[in-house]
Scaffold this motif. Structure first.
Motif, short mmCIF file in Angstrom:
data_model
loop_
_atom_site.label_atom_id
_atom_site.label_comp_id
_atom_site.label_asym_id
_atom_site.label_seq_id
_atom_site.Cartn_x
_atom_site.Cartn_y
_atom_site.Cartn_z
N THR A 21 0.83 -1.20 0.00
CA THR A 21 0.00 0.00 0.00
C THR A 21 0.87 1.26 0.00
O THR A 21 0.48 2.28 -0.57
N ALA A 22 2.06 1.18 0.64
CA ALA A 22 2.95 2.35 0.63
C ALA A 22 3.36 2.68 -0.80
O ALA A 22 3.36 3.85 -1.21
N TRP A 23 3.72 1.63 -1.58
CA TRP A 23 4.08 1.88 -2.98
C TRP A 23 2.88 2.38 -3.76
O TRP A 23 3.01 3.22 -4.66
N GLY A 24 1.69 1.86 -3.42
CA GLY A 24 0.47 2.34 -4.08
C GLY A 24 0.26 3.83 -3.83
O GLY A 24 -0.05 4.58 -4.75
N VAL A 25 0.47 4.25 -2.55
CA VAL A 25 0.31 5.66 -2.21
C VAL A 25 1.30 6.51 -2.98
O VAL A 25 0.95 7.57 -3.53
N MET A 26 2.56 6.03 -3.04
CA MET A 26 3.58 6.81 -3.76
C MET A 26 3.23 6.93 -5.23
O MET A 26 3.32 8.03 -5.82
N ALA A 27 2.79 5.82 -5.83
CA ALA A 27 2.41 5.85 -7.24
C ALA A 27 1.27 6.82 -7.47
O ALA A 27 1.26 7.60 -8.43
N LEU A 28 0.31 6.80 -6.55
CA LEU A 28 -0.85 7.70 -6.66
C LEU A 28 -0.42 9.16 -6.61
O LEU A 28 -0.86 9.98 -7.43
N LEU A 29 0.48 9.48 -5.64
CA LEU A 29 0.92 10.87 -5.50
C LEU A 29 1.67 11.33 -6.74
O LEU A 29 1.47 12.44 -7.24
N VAL A 30 2.55 10.44 -7.26
CA VAL A 30 3.31 10.81 -8.47
C VAL A 30 2.36 11.01 -9.64
O VAL A 30 2.49 11.97 -10.41
N LEU A 31 1.39 10.12 -9.75
CA LEU A 31 0.42 10.21 -10.84
C LEU A 31 -0.33 11.54 -10.79
O LEU A 31 -0.46 12.25 -11.80
N ILE A 32 -0.81 11.90 -9.57
CA ILE A 32 -1.54 13.16 -9.43
C ILE A 32 -0.64 14.35 -9.76
O ILE A 32 -1.05 15.29 -10.46
N ALA A 33 0.62 14.28 -9.30
CA ALA A 33 1.55 15.38 -9.56
C ALA A 33 1.78 15.54 -11.06
O ALA A 33 1.77 16.65 -11.60
N VAL A 34 1.98 14.41 -11.76
CA VAL A 34 2.23 14.47 -13.20
C VAL A 34 1.00 15.00 -13.93
O VAL A 34 1.09 15.89 -14.78
N LEU A 35 -0.17 14.48 -13.56
CA LEU A 35 -1.40 14.90 -14.23
C LEU A 35 -1.68 16.38 -14.00
O LEU A 35 -2.19 17.08 -14.88
N ALA A 36 -1.36 16.86 -12.77
CA ALA A 36 -1.69 18.24 -12.44
C ALA A 36 -0.73 19.22 -13.10
O ALA A 36 -1.11 20.35 -13.43
N THR A 37 0.54 18.82 -13.29
CA THR A 37 1.53 19.77 -13.81
C THR A 37 1.75 19.61 -15.30
O THR A 37 2.46 20.43 -15.89
N ARG A 38 1.19 18.58 -15.91
CA ARG A 38 1.30 18.46 -17.35
C ARG A 38 0.39 19.51 -17.98
O ARG A 38 -0.78 19.63 -17.59
N ASN A 39 0.94 20.28 -18.89
CA ASN A 39 0.12 21.27 -19.56
C ASN A 39 -0.44 22.30 -18.56
O ASN A 39 -1.64 22.47 -18.41
N MET A 40 0.50 23.00 -17.85
CA MET A 40 0.08 23.98 -16.85
C MET A 40 -0.42 25.27 -17.50
O MET A 40 0.11 25.70 -18.52
N GLN A 41 -1.44 25.87 -16.89
CA GLN A 41 -1.99 27.12 -17.42
C GLN A 41 -1.75 28.26 -16.44
O GLN A 41 -1.57 28.03 -15.25
N LYS A 42 -1.78 29.48 -16.99
CA LYS A 42 -1.64 30.67 -16.13
C LYS A 42 -2.84 30.79 -15.20
O LYS A 42 -2.70 31.10 -14.01
N VAL A 43 -4.02 30.58 -15.75
CA VAL A 43 -5.24 30.57 -14.95
C VAL A 43 -5.65 29.11 -14.76
O VAL A 43 -6.14 28.49 -15.69
N PRO A 44 -5.39 28.56 -13.56
CA PRO A 44 -5.57 27.11 -13.39
C PRO A 44 -7.04 26.70 -13.39
O PRO A 44 -7.92 27.48 -13.00
N SER A 45 -7.27 25.50 -13.85
CA SER A 45 -8.62 24.94 -13.78
C SER A 45 -8.50 23.45 -13.53
O SER A 45 -7.43 22.86 -13.73
N GLY A 46 -9.57 22.84 -13.09
CA GLY A 46 -9.59 21.40 -12.88
C GLY A 46 -8.60 20.96 -11.83
O GLY A 46 -8.48 21.57 -10.76
N LEU A 47 -7.87 19.87 -12.12
CA LEU A 47 -6.97 19.25 -11.15
C LEU A 47 -5.88 20.21 -10.70
O LEU A 47 -5.54 20.27 -9.51
N GLN A 48 -5.34 20.98 -11.67
CA GLN A 48 -4.27 21.93 -11.32
C GLN A 48 -4.75 22.91 -10.27
O GLN A 48 -4.03 23.26 -9.33
#
Lengths: 79, 235
Positions: free
Chosen positions: B26-53
């Motif tokens: 579960t610890a590795w699952g948590v780490m994978a989840l956090l990395v996934l969220i970080a990648v999804l949120a910072t991919r294609n960043m906008q000046k005016v954030p919306s959604g996950l970012q």
């Protein structure tokens, strides 16, 4: 189940039960005073809340020690 | 909770850190989840954030502003990444216990299941507490040099034993508090589940949502106060 196991079980129950009394009273007093001070000075809410959380964490630790002791005793129950 | 004392024996009898099952998975699952969220949120960043970012920025900014009030504008920049990592990892670890197949289990399993939240294991929380302990002293040494050790002799030289005991108690209480809260919660839910399978454990589960957030916050708060105390400029 032998007498010893029964005594261990009582000890495990008392460890967390008695520990919770003190922490409960302490946390109640601290929270009550914090609410009083927020009611008196609403602009100090942020500071009071932070300090309250820290104080509650320290008080709660004592009960958690009791819980850990209870768990250790529970593990010894079958021995 | 184990159905019988024999089952507890089979699980390491008394060594509480061996209780429960697969916390590393579960610890590795948590780490994978956090990395996934970080990648999804910072991919294609906008000046005016919306959604996950937007959500992630709200969380990070809120915590940053809160810690800035405790550490001041310079130190918060230095120590924020470490402290926020503690917060996110512990929060995600606590909340992963709310998933139906993690933590407590049905009456036939009698309580603690095969997968448990990482923070419901003493080894994991002890590791986190040791990181706080080490970083606290290393940051203090980097800030004050060897003069850092002077604070062990304050306010009087004969306070040294008391100060040393305090330094040992800090990581122990950090680890015990987190472990006890999360494991205790799983234990209570598991016991209730074994007694009354339907509806009764729900309020306790809801309490777990509160406990998980508060414990993650308290751990971060205490780590911050320790680091703030160690790196404070006196003169």
């Amino acid at each position: 189940m032998t007498i010893v196991s029964g005594l261990i079980a009582i000890g495990a129950g008392l460890a967390v039960g008695l520990g919770a009394i003190g922490a409960g009273v302490g946390q109640g007093i601290a929270a009550g005073k914090a609410f009083e001070s927020i009611a008196r000075q609403p602009e100090a809410t942020g500071t009071v809340r932070t300090l309250l959380f820290i104080a509650l964490a320290f008080m709660e630790t004592l009960t958690i020690y009791g819980l850990v002791i209870a768990l250790m005793l529970y593990g010894k129950l079958g021995a | 909770m184990f159905g019988s004392a024999e089952a507890a024996q089979a699980h390491g009898g008394g060594l509480i850190s061996d209780w429960g099952g697969m916390y590393l998975t579960t610890a590795w699952g948590v780490m994978a989840l956090l990395v996934l969220i970080a990648v999804l949120a910072t991919r294609n960043m906008q000046k005016v954030p919306s959604g996950l970012q937007n959500v992630v920025e709200f969380l990070i900014e809120g915590m940053y502003n809160f810690l800035e009030g405790m550490l001041g504008p310079e130190r918060v920049k230095k120590y924020f990444p470490l402290l926020m990592t503690f917060f996110l990892f512990i929060l995600a670890s606590n909340y992963i216990g709310l998933l139906p197949w993690v933590g407590h289990e049905g009456p036939e399993a009698g309580g603690i299941g095969k997968y448990i939240p990482p923070t419901a294991n003493l080894s994991v929380t002890a590791a986190l507490a040791i990181i706080v302990f080490m970083s606290n002293h290393i940051f203090g040494l980097l800030t004050h040099g060897l003069g850092y050790f002077k604070h062990f002799f304050s306010p009087m030289w004969w306070m040294l034993p008391l100060n040393l005991i305090e330094e040992v108690v800090r990581p122990v209480s950090l680890a015990m508090r987190l472990y006890g809260n999360i494991f205790g919660h799983e234990l209570v839910v598991g016991s209730l589940l074994a007694m009354v399978p339907y509806f009764v454990p729900v309020p306790i589960q809801l309490l777990g949502v509160l406990t998980g957030a508060i414990q993650a916050f308290v751990f971060t708060l205490l780590a911050t106060t320790y680091i703030a105390g160690a790196t404070e400029k006196h003169h």
